[in-house]
Design a protein around this motif. Structure first.
Motif, short mmCIF file in Angstrom:
data_model
loop_
_atom_site.label_atom_id
_atom_site.label_comp_id
_atom_site.label_asym_id
_atom_site.label_seq_id
_atom_site.Cartn_x
_atom_site.Cartn_y
_atom_site.Cartn_z
N TYR B 100 0.67 -1.16 0.47
CA TYR B 100 0.13 -0.52 -0.18
C TYR B 100 0.84 1.31 0.00
CZ TYR B 100 -2.67 -3.88 2.00
OH TYR B 100 -3.21 -4.76 2.25
N ALA B 101 2.16 1.35 0.44
CA ALA B 101 2.90 2.56 0.58
C ALA B 101 2.14 3.88 1.51
CB ALA B 101 3.62 2.86 -0.68
N LEU B 102 0.68 4.28 1.74
CA LEU B 102 0.61 4.49 1.96
C LEU B 102 1.77 5.89 3.07
CD1 LEU B 102 -2.89 3.76 4.09
CD2 LEU B 102 -2.23 4.57 1.69
N GLN B 153 -6.26 -0.31 5.16
CA GLN B 153 -5.52 0.45 3.80
C GLN B 153 -5.45 1.07 2.46
OE1 GLN B 153 -2.40 -0.25 5.81
NE2 GLN B 153 -2.48 -0.92 8.05
N GLN B 154 -6.24 -0.78 2.39
CA GLN B 154 -6.04 -1.38 0.81
C GLN B 154 -6.63 0.13 0.13
OE1 GLN B 154 -5.57 -4.42 -1.21
NE2 GLN B 154 -5.53 -2.66 -2.63
N GLU B 173 0.57 -6.35 -6.91
CA GLU B 173 -0.81 -7.38 -6.05
C GLU B 173 -1.32 -6.66 -4.98
OE1 GLU B 173 0.24 -10.98 -6.12
OE2 GLU B 173 2.52 -11.16 -7.20
N PRO B 174 -2.70 -6.36 -5.33
CA PRO B 174 -3.13 -5.74 -4.20
C PRO B 174 -3.36 -7.00 -3.09
CG PRO B 174 -4.26 -5.98 -6.04
CD PRO B 174 -3.30 -6.24 -6.78
N PHE B 175 -4.23 -7.61 -3.34
CA PHE B 175 -4.39 -8.73 -2.68
C PHE B 175 -4.01 -9.55 -1.39
CE2 PHE B 175 -7.76 -7.91 -6.50
CZ PHE B 175 -8.28 -6.85 -5.35
#
Lengths: 343, 360, 549
Positions: B100-102, B153-154, B173-175
């Motif tokens: 996520y790199a938030l 977060q996602q 690879e979002p999940f």
């Protein structure tokens, strides 16, 4: 919105940083510490500031010449002068030990000048070629703690310090103090190499404590850490002033005694000085009675100019001085260092 | 390789032509001459095993890497070729990272606002609200990332990527960092959100099921090559290579011989849909759902193992030749291992590979 | 510079790439970055080069001093001193770092500020105060005699005294770096260990400590290198080390060649230490802070409160309260303090601004260098690491002399200005800023910057808006370290200060040689107070910025 605030703050921080750097550059370019102008006399002084500053102030007052003073350790300043030789920054060098001036003279960074005021100074306290002139002196003395050394035990010769009863109780500064180096060289000259070596080895075997600094010696003796110390005469007066229970001996005064070595403080003009006339004026001034009174009185130095009032200190005429030229001492230096590696 | 059949009327958003990328002075080839066109509003998945070059492809499109050869166009503008390199910030591409790199020092809202710097205050406020609403996080906008669950977060990451209305959103690879139930939920949500927003998206996954569920088209990468890109069912039913056949689902390959009447195999004769020349020895791909089992005491095949998988039973069956194939049967259809069975095969798609070669 | 980047829409090579700021790549350095690297290397390596030429110029004579057996004795002695001092500093620094960041110790915020205070006390002042206390005729021995004891109970002079004092006044390097790493470490890792059945102690030893390794190594490196390069404190404590020997060569023989040759050995030693540090970190990853960073776990102390307090008090007492009390005792009357303050304003100002400028420039350079080191673990990183770390290894006096020769000859318009003093600070203490930035940067996930790039930020903007805020605590710590070290610096300042430009430490030094102990103590107190003030400010700022606190 928080975000906006954050960004503005970040931007401001960057701007501030850039401003700071710009400010720094401008400080370099025009700041208060811009390079000294040619009209200012630059003095590098190894003498204590409290001793030299009043004399410098008086010089400025009398002549109107502006002086910039850099106070430091004599040897440190000498190194600086050697490094600066391609573009000299100082006009005048004041050394607490003439041997350093001899080193500089041999390094070719001094400009000869024989001031008229130096005529009454004995020849061993000025350079024969006029590279430097002695301005005051300090005698090599034995300092003792009155609480630890009874009157009848007080040694009269440096040779007595090798006595077994003083084992571990004698202190001396290492050769970082150039006066110690001179003293050792003088021993080599007067006693001959082998005898001098034997004597010093005796001292070292007797757990002679070699300290970094002369002030460690007089404070150590004053505080009772050591019973006896080999150091310079002004330190005796400093210890007295500090209220310490110390006594002093000018050693080897007997008829056959070698006498007490006197190390001159010296002033020299640097080769390439930008203000040569002012520099010479300063040297003349420092030898004047007025300046001498300040230099001698303030720091318990021994006047070298004959006829000067010595005040509380013992004048040159009142004790037997070991006579040796600084040139000779400088010749011996390398040998001495090799002979006494522990110092 | 077969370029995907995109309609001529559709607007291209992404075009990759012969994009290659090597690392370590050419020693490691990450992508080999990848060509790919993505139309507006389309969701494309890139799948493949790890190290196949899918993430590199994404990073090349985003501008985090510069290609060694080929060209990349975004929205009709060349962003990378041998003469041009447009930095990522000028590509109009949104990216959702695997972790996520938030920004940990910013709240959810500030994270979303991050890409809207040059918008005027009113528009920005509206857009942030829209984006947060889209992902259903309006309530939690003041929280810092560490105060949010993985799924939240996602969503923030997605909202952040979508907020500036990028031409394309890239999801890496979002999940993969979510647990199973959250993953299923998020797949649906992301699919809905992307479609709702009408965004063009490319996402990378190693999970073919995920790719089939979300993507309009699926591209399969293998060792840096894009082996096939097409609709999910096409990929599944008519894979271009043995690798794809195996990667996108279980597959068995049984030998066959092309004759006039069809392709003769141990499991029966199949229609020669590909028009292969007679006399050609081939291997026919059989999917587990193409095979039906019947308990039959005279049957020539035997059940070797049965795995109950909830929605189905997964059988391994030994054929008379000793070869084993797999079959997926309803969860209520139970045949115990060791039982004799009859096998019936009726594939709608017959996919053959030459024995020596992986392609048809 | 900035607007230029913003204007150009299509660039041949991205700005970030130009700086070489790309993660997995080893593309050649681009002109701007190469220029920056060249500048840093020129700045830091030129004195080194000068040193080597000076050492080699003497041919056999310069090198002969290296071949004498005494050099090896000297080397082993110096290394022993540095090693013991580092161990001692670790012992002093790590437990408080953990106690003050991870427990509910009452007053821990105040303690944390106080804990860094020893950095405000130059080791040479520390040495002097400890000599008054533990010297042969110090207060302790006097009290012992008063109670009827004979002989010496304690004698601080010698190796152990050097270790004691150096450790006491350098442990905050470790406290600071370990503290900030402990603050930003990922609690999940500790929770994982807890789940695996470890108690707080087990977690500390098995998880926290290993993960602290980069910080501890960085801190130890600072202490070790300080101990190698310290001159004033060890000479007061009568320990013979490399630096005292170098000083001897310079100041009794005016033998720059031997001094340079010896210094080169010191530099070589430092190089070895640095290589060892890199080797020891190896290829392990220490990135802990993902985007979901939570604040670290705080353990309730319970019945351990009293021992924890005692430990904290002991460390702080011997490194802060005691020396300050002794200084106050030496000053004697408050009048002297005010008098010194009134007459010393100029020196105070000189110290402040030179220190601040050096710290700011060092932070900027350090960020650049740290970025290149962290994000391009190639040869360039290695060169930069070496170049920026070595300044620390050259003794102040030798560095000062090198700079005199170089700048007086080649850039005479800088020489003779206070910029030389700043330069001296910069070269000596750049490693501290670099260490801080590298340690902080290694904890930031590079993806965060890419995320910012994807959201329309140039690499410069991403750096400013994302990376810098995240590493701000580390950078602030680095700034502070450089500032504090700078305003304590004396060896190089003595040589580099323009005539008429004195700083507080120079005044302390002058007061010491004039045997004006009250004045020296008063000036020391002013110096300490001056250093302590920004410590407070930055700690506050830190707390304000970081929500993790």
């Amino acid at each position: 919105m928080l975000k906006t605030v954050e960004t503005t703050a970040g931007r401001n921080a960057t701007r501030r940083m850039i401003l700071l750097i710009l400010a720094w550059m401008s400080v370099i370019a025009l700041g208060p510490s811009a390079p000294t102008t040619a009209s200012e006399l630059v003095i590098y002084s190894g003498r204590k500031e409290s001793a030299i500053k009043p004399a410098v102030d008086l010089f400025e007052q009398r002549t109107g010449v502006k002086v910039v003073l850099k106070t430091g350790k004599t040897s440190g300043l000498a190194n600086e002068i050697l490094q600066e030789r391609r573009r000299p920054r100082a006009d005048i060098f004041i050394a607490t030990e003439a041997g350093v001036c001899e080193v500089l003279a041999r390094g070719g960074v001094l400009d000869p000048y024989a001031p008229p005021g130096a005529r009454p100074i004995p020849p061993e306290y000025k350079s024969s070629k006029g590279f430097w002139t002695g301005i005051s002196g300090r005698a090599r003395v034995i300092l003792y703690n009155k609480g630890l050394v009874r009157n009848e035990e007080v040694p009269s010769s440096v040779l007595d310090l090798a006595d077994a009863k003083w084992r571990g109780k004698v202190a001396i500064a290492g050769t970082l103090e150039r006066t110690t180096l001179s003293w050792l060289s003088a021993l080599v000259q007067v006693m001959g190499e082998s005898k001098a070596k034997a004597y010093v080895d005796d001292l070292v075997r007797g757990s002679l404590k070699i300290l970094p600094d002369n002030s460690d010696v007089w404070r150590g003796v004053g505080s009772g850490e050591f019973a006896l110390g080999l150091t310079n005469s002004p330190n005796y007066h400093l210890a007295l002033k500090a209220g310490l229970p110390v006594g002093v001996v000018y050693p080897d005064q007997g008829q056959k005694g070698m006498g007490s070595l006197v190390n001159p403080n010296a002033v020299a003009i640097l080769k390439g000085a930008k203000n040569l006339p002012e520099a010479r004026r300063f040297v003349d001034f420092i030898l004047s009675r007025e300046a001498q009174a300040i230099l001698v009185g303030h720091a318990f130095e021994i006047p070298l100019v004959r006829g000067m009032d010595a005040g509380q200190v013992r004048p040159l005429s009142s004790f037997k001085a070991l006579t040796i030229s600084q040139e000779r001492l400088a010749d011996l230096e390398e040998r001495t260092i090799k002979l006494f590696p522990g110092f | 390789m077969k370029a995907a059949g995109t309609g001529a009327t559709m607007t291209e958003v992404i075009r990759l032509e012969g994009v290659s990328k090597c690392y370590g002075g050419g020693g490691i080839v990450a992508t080999r001459e990848i060509s790919l066109v993505v139309a507006k509003g389309e969701i494309v998945a890139l799948v493949g095993p790890s190290g196949c070059g899918k993430t590199t492809t994404l990073r090349l499109i985003a501008g985090f890497e510069a290609p060694d050869g080929g060209s990349i166009e975004i929205g009709g503008r060349i962003v990378a070729n041998e003469a041009i390199f447009v930095p990522p910030e000028r590509r109009g591409v949104g990216m959702v990272f695997q972790d996520y790199a938030l920004f940990p020092h910013l709240t959810a809202r500030e994270n979303v606002a991050f890409g809207l710097r040059n918008w005027n205050a009113e528009r920005r406020r509206r857009r942030i609200a829209e984006a947060l609403d889209l992902v259903g996080l309006s309530e939690l906008e003041g929280r810092y990332p560490y105060e949010l669950s993985g799924g939240q977060q996602q969503r923030v990451a997605l909202a952040r990527a979508l907020a500036p209305s990028p031409q394309v959103v890239l999801l890496d690879e979002p999940f993969s960092n979510l647990d199973a139930d959250m993953r299923a939920q998020m797949r649906q949500d992301v699919h809905r959100i992307l479609h709702q927003a009408g965004t063009t998206a490319i996402f990378v996954t190693h999970d073919q099921e995920e790719a089939f569920m979300i993507a309009d088209r699926v591209g399969v990468l293998n060792q840096g090559r894009l082996e096939q890109i097409d609709l999910p069912d096409v990929i599944y039913h008519t894979p271009a290579t043995r690798f794809i056949a195996r990667f996108v689902g279980s597959a068995d390959f049984i030998p066959g011989l092309v004759q006039n009447e069809g392709i003769i195999t141990e499991l029966g004769t199949f229609p020669n849909q590909q028009g292969l020349p007679s006399g050609q020895a081939v291997e026919v791909m059989i999917r587990p759902d193409d095979i039906e089992l019947f308990a039959d005491l005279n049957g020539e095949a035997t059940v070797v193992t049965r795995h109950f998988r909830g929605s189905d039973n997964f059988y391994c069956v030994r054929l008379p030749s000793g070869r084993t194939v797999h079959s997926s049967q309803g969860s209520t259809k139970v045949v115990e291992p060791g039982a004799r069975i009859a096998v019936k095969t009726d594939p709608t798609h017959v996919v053959c590979f030459y024995e020596d070669e992986s392609t048809r | 510079m900035l607007s230029g980047i913003q204007k150009s829409t299509v660039e041949r090579v991205a700005w970030g790439e130009r700086l070489g700021f790309r993660r997995p790549m080893m593309s050649p350095l681009t002109p701007v970055a190469a220029l920056g690297v060249a500048f840093v290397v020129l700045l830091t390596a030129s004195p080194l080069l000068n040193l080597l030429t000076a050492a080699l110029a003497g041919g056999s004579r310069g090198l002969s001093s290296l071949l004498s057996g005494s050099v090896f004795t000297l080397m082993s002695r110096t290394l022993l001193l540095a090693t013991l001092a580092t161990l001692w500093a670790l012992l002093l620094g790590v437990p408080p770092a953990w106690i003050l960041t991870r427990t509910d110790l009452p007053g821990r915020r105040l303690f944390r500020v106080l804990g860094v205070l020893p950095l405000a006390i130059p080791p040479y002042i520390g040495a002097l105060t400890y000599i008054t206390l533990l010297g042969p005729v110090g207060l302790v021995n006097k009290a012992y005699h008063a109670m009827g004891g004979a002989g010496q109970l304690v004698n601080i002079y010698g190796l152990w005294g050097g270790v004691l004092v150096l450790g006491l006044f350098t442990y905050p390097y470790i406290l600071l770096l370990a503290g900030s790493a402990l603050e930003s470490s990922n609690p999940a890792l500790e929770e994982a260990a807890r789940a695996a059945g470890h108690g707080p102690m087990g977690i500390f030893i098995r998880v926290t400590l290993p993960l602290l390794r980069p910080s501890l190594l960085a801190g130890s490196l600072l202490v070790f290198l300080y101990a190698l390069s310290d001159f004033a404190a060890v000479s007061f404590l009568r320990v013979t080390t490399f630096t005292t020997e170098i000083y001897q060569q310079l100041n009794t023989r005016f033998d720059l060649r031997s001094a340079s040759a010896l210094s080169s050995v010191l530099v070589l030693l430092t190089l070895l230490v640095l290589v060892a540090q890199r080797k020891s970190l190896g290829r392990r990853s220490f990135v802990q802070r993902g985007s979901g960073a939570k604040p670290p776990t705080v353990y309730p102390l319970g019945r351990w409160k009293a021992p924890a307090l005692l430990c904290t008090y002991l460390v702080l007492g011997s490194s802060v309260f005691l020396p300050i009390a002794l200084l106050l005792y030496q000053v004697g009357s408050p009048g002297i303090l005010f008098q010194t303050l009134a007459s010393g304003q100029r020196y105070l100002w000189n110290s402040l601004w030179t220190g601040a400028v050096a710290a700011t420039v060092a932070s900027g350079l350090a960020l650049f260098v740290a970025y290149l080191i962290d994000r391009r673990k190639g040869r360039v990183g290695l060169i930069l690491t070496a170049a920026t770390q070595l300044g620390y290894a050259i003794p102040g006096t030798v560095l000062g002399l090198s700079l005199i020769l170089l700048y007086n000859t080649y850039v005479p318009w800088i020489y003779g200005t206070a910029a030389m003093v700043v330069l001296g600070y910069l070269l000596r203490y750049l490693p501290q800023a670099v260490q801080g930035s590298v340690a902080a940067l290694s904890q930031v996930d590079p993806n965060l910057e890419e995320a910012a790039r994807g959201l329309g930020r140039s690499s410069w903007q991403a750096l400013r808006e994302v990376t810098i805020p995240l590493i701000r605590p580390g950078m602030a710590a680095g700034w502070m370290l450089v500032f504090i070290s700078s305003i304590k610096e004396v060896a190089a300042t003595l040589l580099l200060r323009p005539a008429g430009f004195d700083t507080l430490p120079v005044r302390i030094w002058i007061a010491t040689i004039e045997v004006d102990f009250a004045g020296a103590a008063a000036t020391s107190l002013i110096l300490i107070a001056t250093t302590a003030l920004p410590l407070f400010l930055i700690k506050r700022l830190d707390a304000g910025i970081s929500q993790l606190d």
